[in-house]
Design a protein around this motif. Structure first.
Motif, PDB file in Angstrom:
ATOM      1  N   LEU A   1    -101.852  -9.864  54.509  1.00  0.00           N
ATOM      2  CA  LEU A   1    -103.111 -10.314  53.908  1.00  0.00           C
ATOM      3  C   LEU A   1    -103.299 -11.818  54.099  1.00  0.00           C
ATOM      4  O   LEU A   1    -104.421 -12.283  54.327  1.00  0.00           O
ATOM      5  N   ALA A   2    -102.204 -12.570  54.042  1.00  0.00           N
ATOM      6  CA  ALA A   2    -102.302 -14.007  54.264  1.00  0.00           C
ATOM      7  C   ALA A   2    -102.729 -14.304  55.699  1.00  0.00           C
ATOM      8  O   ALA A   2    -103.544 -15.202  55.947  1.00  0.00           O
ATOM      9  N   LEU A   3    -102.196 -13.548  56.651  1.00  0.00           N
ATOM     10  CA  LEU A   3    -102.613 -13.726  58.051  1.00  0.00           C
ATOM     11  C   LEU A   3    -104.077 -13.341  58.211  1.00  0.00           C
ATOM     12  O   LEU A   3    -104.848 -14.054  58.876  1.00  0.00           O
ATOM     13  N   ALA A   4    -104.476 -12.243  57.594  1.00  0.00           N
ATOM     14  CA  ALA A   4    -105.873 -11.814  57.691  1.00  0.00           C
ATOM     15  C   ALA A   4    -106.808 -12.885  57.149  1.00  0.00           C
ATOM     16  O   ALA A   4    -107.880 -13.143  57.719  1.00  0.00           O
ATOM     17  N   ARG A   5    -106.414 -13.536  56.048  1.00  0.00           N
ATOM     18  CA  ARG A   5    -107.238 -14.586  55.451  1.00  0.00           C
ATOM     19  C   ARG A   5    -107.492 -15.723  56.435  1.00  0.00           C
ATOM     20  O   ARG A   5    -108.552 -16.361  56.413  1.00  0.00           O
ATOM     21  N   SER A   6    -106.526 -15.965  57.324  1.00  0.00           N
ATOM     22  CA  SER A   6    -106.646 -17.076  58.278  1.00  0.00           C
ATOM     23  C   SER A   6    -107.581 -16.775  59.435  1.00  0.00           C
ATOM     24  O   SER A   6    -107.895 -17.675  60.222  1.00  0.00           O
ATOM     25  N   LEU A   7    -108.046 -15.540  59.546  1.00  0.00           N
ATOM     26  CA  LEU A   7    -108.856 -15.145  60.701  1.00  0.00           C
ATOM     27  C   LEU A   7    -110.330 -15.509  60.563  1.00  0.00           C
ATOM     28  O   LEU A   7    -111.087 -15.390  61.531  1.00  0.00           O
ATOM     29  N   GLY A   8    -110.764 -15.924  59.391  1.00  0.00           N
ATOM     30  CA  GLY A   8    -112.173 -16.257  59.203  1.00  0.00           C
ATOM     31  C   GLY A   8    -112.584 -16.013  57.767  1.00  0.00           C
ATOM     32  O   GLY A   8    -111.755 -16.081  56.852  1.00  0.00           O
ATOM     33  N   PRO A   9    -113.867 -15.720  57.521  1.00  0.00           N
ATOM     34  CA  PRO A   9    -114.337 -15.444  56.157  1.00  0.00           C
ATOM     35  C   PRO A   9    -113.863 -14.070  55.693  1.00  0.00           C
ATOM     36  O   PRO A   9    -114.609 -13.080  55.671  1.00  0.00           O
ATOM     37  N   VAL A  10    -112.569 -14.016  55.362  1.00  0.00           N
ATOM     38  CA  VAL A  10    -111.910 -12.755  55.002  1.00  0.00           C
ATOM     39  C   VAL A  10    -111.431 -12.844  53.555  1.00  0.00           C
ATOM     40  O   VAL A  10    -110.816 -13.842  53.150  1.00  0.00           O
ATOM     41  N   ILE A  11    -111.706 -11.810  52.787  1.00  0.00           N
ATOM     42  CA  ILE A  11    -111.297 -11.741  51.379  1.00  0.00           C
ATOM     43  C   ILE A  11    -110.170 -10.717  51.283  1.00  0.00           C
ATOM     44  O   ILE A  11    -110.411  -9.504  51.418  1.00  0.00           O
ATOM     45  N   PRO A  12    -108.930 -11.164  51.073  1.00  0.00           N
ATOM     46  CA  PRO A  12    -107.814 -10.226  51.022  1.00  0.00           C
ATOM     47  C   PRO A  12    -107.683  -9.585  49.643  1.00  0.00           C
ATOM     48  O   PRO A  12    -107.896 -10.236  48.615  1.00  0.00           O
ATOM     49  N   VAL A  13    -107.313  -8.312  49.631  1.00  0.00           N
ATOM     50  CA  VAL A  13    -107.123  -7.585  48.377  1.00  0.00           C
ATOM     51  C   VAL A  13    -105.798  -6.843  48.453  1.00  0.00           C
ATOM     52  O   VAL A  13    -105.629  -5.935  49.281  1.00  0.00           O
ATOM     53  N   ASN A  14    -104.861  -7.233  47.631  1.00  0.00           N
ATOM     54  CA  ASN A  14    -103.599  -6.518  47.539  1.00  0.00           C
ATOM     55  C   ASN A  14    -103.761  -5.401  46.512  1.00  0.00           C
ATOM     56  O   ASN A  14    -103.860  -5.659  45.311  1.00  0.00           O
ATOM     57  N   VAL A  15    -103.827  -4.180  47.001  1.00  0.00           N
ATOM     58  CA  VAL A  15    -104.152  -3.060  46.110  1.00  0.00           C
ATOM     59  C   VAL A  15    -102.988  -2.690  45.196  1.00  0.00           C
ATOM     60  O   VAL A  15    -103.132  -1.787  44.352  1.00  0.00           O
ATOM     61  N   ARG A  16    -101.860  -3.377  45.332  1.00  0.00           N
ATOM     62  CA  ARG A  16    -100.783  -3.189  44.346  1.00  0.00           C
ATOM     63  C   ARG A  16    -101.179  -3.771  42.987  1.00  0.00           C
ATOM     64  O   ARG A  16    -100.769  -3.256  41.945  1.00  0.00           O
ATOM     65  N   ASN A  17    -101.969  -4.857  43.037  1.00  0.00           N
ATOM     66  CA  ASN A  17    -102.315  -5.510  41.772  1.00  0.00           C
ATOM     67  C   ASN A  17    -103.795  -5.847  41.641  1.00  0.00           C
ATOM     68  O   ASN A  17    -104.198  -6.507  40.697  1.00  0.00           O
ATOM     69  N   GLN A  18    -104.624  -5.406  42.584  1.00  0.00           N
ATOM     70  CA  GLN A  18    -106.065  -5.609  42.503  1.00  0.00           C
ATOM     71  C   GLN A  18    -106.779  -4.294  42.737  1.00  0.00           C
ATOM     72  O   GLN A  18    -106.289  -3.424  43.480  1.00  0.00           O
ATOM     73  N   ASN A  19    -107.956  -4.156  42.172  1.00  0.00           N
ATOM     74  CA  ASN A  19    -108.764  -2.964  42.368  1.00  0.00           C
ATOM     75  C   ASN A  19    -109.794  -3.244  43.457  1.00  0.00           C
ATOM     76  O   ASN A  19    -110.663  -4.112  43.295  1.00  0.00           O
ATOM     77  N   LEU A  20    -109.663  -2.527  44.569  1.00  0.00           N
ATOM     78  CA  LEU A  20    -110.543  -2.779  45.713  1.00  0.00           C
ATOM     79  C   LEU A  20    -112.009  -2.546  45.352  1.00  0.00           C
ATOM     80  O   LEU A  20    -112.885  -3.335  45.730  1.00  0.00           O
ATOM     81  N   LEU A  21    -112.301  -1.493  44.614  1.00  0.00           N
ATOM     82  CA  LEU A  21    -113.690  -1.200  44.252  1.00  0.00           C
ATOM     83  C   LEU A  21    -114.286  -2.327  43.418  1.00  0.00           C
ATOM     84  O   LEU A  21    -115.448  -2.711  43.615  1.00  0.00           O
ATOM     85  N   ASP A  22    -113.492  -2.877  42.506  1.00  0.00           N
ATOM     86  CA  ASP A  22    -113.993  -3.986  41.691  1.00  0.00           C
ATOM     87  C   ASP A  22    -114.360  -5.190  42.556  1.00  0.00           C
ATOM     88  O   ASP A  22    -115.382  -5.850  42.321  1.00  0.00           O
ATOM     89  N   VAL A  23    -113.530  -5.475  43.552  1.00  0.00           N
ATOM     90  CA  VAL A  23    -113.802  -6.616  44.441  1.00  0.00           C
ATOM     91  C   VAL A  23    -115.058  -6.358  45.255  1.00  0.00           C
ATOM     92  O   VAL A  23    -115.910  -7.247  45.422  1.00  0.00           O
ATOM     93  N   VAL A  24    -115.215  -5.136  45.758  1.00  0.00           N
ATOM     94  CA  VAL A  24    -116.410  -4.801  46.549  1.00  0.00           C
ATOM     95  C   VAL A  24    -117.661  -4.934  45.680  1.00  0.00           C
ATOM     96  O   VAL A  24    -118.687  -5.495  46.112  1.00  0.00           O
ATOM     97  N   LYS A  25    -117.600  -4.446  44.466  1.00  0.00           N
ATOM     98  CA  LYS A  25    -118.757  -4.570  43.567  1.00  0.00           C
ATOM     99  C   LYS A  25    -119.090  -6.036  43.299  1.00  0.00           C
ATOM    100  O   LYS A  25    -120.262  -6.434  43.300  1.00  0.00           O
ATOM    101  N   ARG A  26    -118.063  -6.842  43.067  1.00  0.00           N
ATOM    102  CA  ARG A  26    -118.279  -8.268  42.801  1.00  0.00           C
ATOM    103  C   ARG A  26    -118.912  -8.966  43.994  1.00  0.00           C
ATOM    104  O   ARG A  26    -119.870  -9.744  43.846  1.00  0.00           O
ATOM    105  N   GLU A  27    -118.420  -8.690  45.184  1.00  0.00           N
ATOM    106  CA  GLU A  27    -118.902  -9.381  46.379  1.00  0.00           C
ATOM    107  C   GLU A  27    -120.257  -8.872  46.854  1.00  0.00           C
ATOM    108  O   GLU A  27    -120.928  -9.541  47.648  1.00  0.00           O
ATOM    109  N   SER A  28    -120.666  -7.701  46.381  1.00  0.00           N
ATOM    110  CA  SER A  28    -121.931  -7.105  46.840  1.00  0.00           C
ATOM    111  C   SER A  28    -122.970  -7.007  45.730  1.00  0.00           C
ATOM    112  O   SER A  28    -123.980  -6.314  45.907  1.00  0.00           O
TER     113      SER A  28
END
Length: 345
Positions: free
Chosen positions: A203-230
């Motif tokens: 996820l840290a590498l992905a963040r370096s590729l551009g406007p990328v929002i990383p989500v570690n689903v071990r401790n974050q809820n992906l749906l919540d992040v998508v709702k927030r960003e959209s």
């Protein structure tokens, strides 16, 4: 010739093997320079099969490749000895219905490197059709050239779902295909990409590729992040790159009404597909199998700097250490993305 040979499940050898290849009028003989290790290569090593493709006799591995032309057929005019190239590994039947329709990746009789019974390219040279070989600009390295093959999958996915400028995308899975799909989605016009995984280094590498929002689903809820960003609308495009059924089950919760889903990762087993959730959003679903007609586009984006694949090449091995490279790849640490093998000059 000396090659990396999969003798049978769990057994690799670096040994001489005879491969009869005649140079036809429209063929090239190419000296291999860099070969990437793909998950499918590793899967054949550890399982001896992928679906109906079963290793029944010794097979040379490797299909992500770049090299240098050393000989040209009598009817080849586009290439000359010394040209630096990368090669599309699937050779379809030119007379098949799929090929004639322009869908040559779907030709049932396609001969694909390192897919039983076809030998791959972890060896000194290969004979390959000029029509499926592409020149590399001088400033693109062989290592980058070998990345065109996996990148082509991401470009094909972004093309099929018709990414629009400003789209919000979600990429599920930050493995090699997820990473190249992030690059392809951004290059196609996505304003932001949300990427989910369980490995923080990826996820840290992905963040370096551009406007990328990383989500570690071990401790974050992906749906919540998508709702927030959209603003609670959902993502315009979902790229499912994990092939992991529990992750795939969430795709229609994440997509916006009228949005699009690309099934890129191939699950090992069938997964539940909630038709009603897809219907009430009129979500469009595209399935992705390899690629077609995208190699020139992928090379052009690397050449222009629009896409930089170099950060994804995390581990390099010499050809003499090919077995070590595969043993590393089958238990790859979370910080690693793409393993490549440098062939002797």
């Amino acid at each position: 010739m000396e090659a990396l040979v999969l003798e049978r499940k769990d057994e690799l050898s670096l040994r001489d093997i005879s491969v009869a290849e005649t140079l036809g009028p429209r063929d090239l003989r190419i000296a291999l320079r860099t070969v990437g290790v793909c998950g499918s290569d590793v899967h054949y090593y550890t399982h001896g099969a992928i679906g109906p493709f079963v290793v029944k006799e010794p097979m040379i591995l490797g299909h992500e490749a770049a090299g240098q032309v050393v000989e040209v057929g009598s009817a080849v005019w586009e290439f000359k000895a010394g040209d630096r190239v990368c090669m599309e590994p699937g050779i379809p039947d030119p007379a098949s219905r799929a090929t004639r329709l322009g869908k040559y990746n779907l030709d049932p009789s396609v001969r694909f490197w390192a897919t039983p019974p076809v030998h791959g390219v972890l060896r000194p040279t290969v004979v390959h059709p000029a029509d499926f070989t592409f020149k590399l600009p001088d400033h693109i390295s062989y290592a980058e050239g070998a990345m065109v093959e996996p990148l082509a999958v991401g470009v094909h996915a972004a093309t099929k779902v018709q990414v629009q400028p400003g789209d919000l995308a979600v990429v599920i899975g930050a493995g090699p295909i997820g990473m190249v799909t992030i690059l392809a989605a951004l290059a196609a016009g996505c304003s932001r990409v949300i990427v989910s995984d369980i490995h923080e280094p990826k996820l840290a590498l992905a963040r370096s590729l551009g406007p990328v929002i990383p989500v570690n689903v071990r401790n974050q809820n992906l749906l919540d992040v998508v709702k927030r960003e959209s603003d609670d609308w959902g993502a315009d495009v979902i790229f499912e790159c994990s092939g992991y059924p529990p992750a795939m089950a969430q795709i229609f919760d994440l997509v916006c009404p009228g949005g699009k889903v690309a099934l890129v990762g191939i699950p090992l087993e069938p997964f539940p597909f909630d038709v009603s959730k897809a219907q009430v959003k009129e979500a469009r679903v595209e399935s992705i199998f390899r690629y077609a007609h995208v190699y020139p586009r992928a090379i052009a984006m690397i050449a222009s700097g629009k896409i930089d694949v170099k950060p994804l090449i995390t581990d390099r091995f010499a050809f003499k250490d090919s077995i070590e490279a595969f043993d590393f790849a089958k238990a790859m640490p979370p910080a690693s993305v793409k393993v490549q093998i440098d062939m002797p000059m």
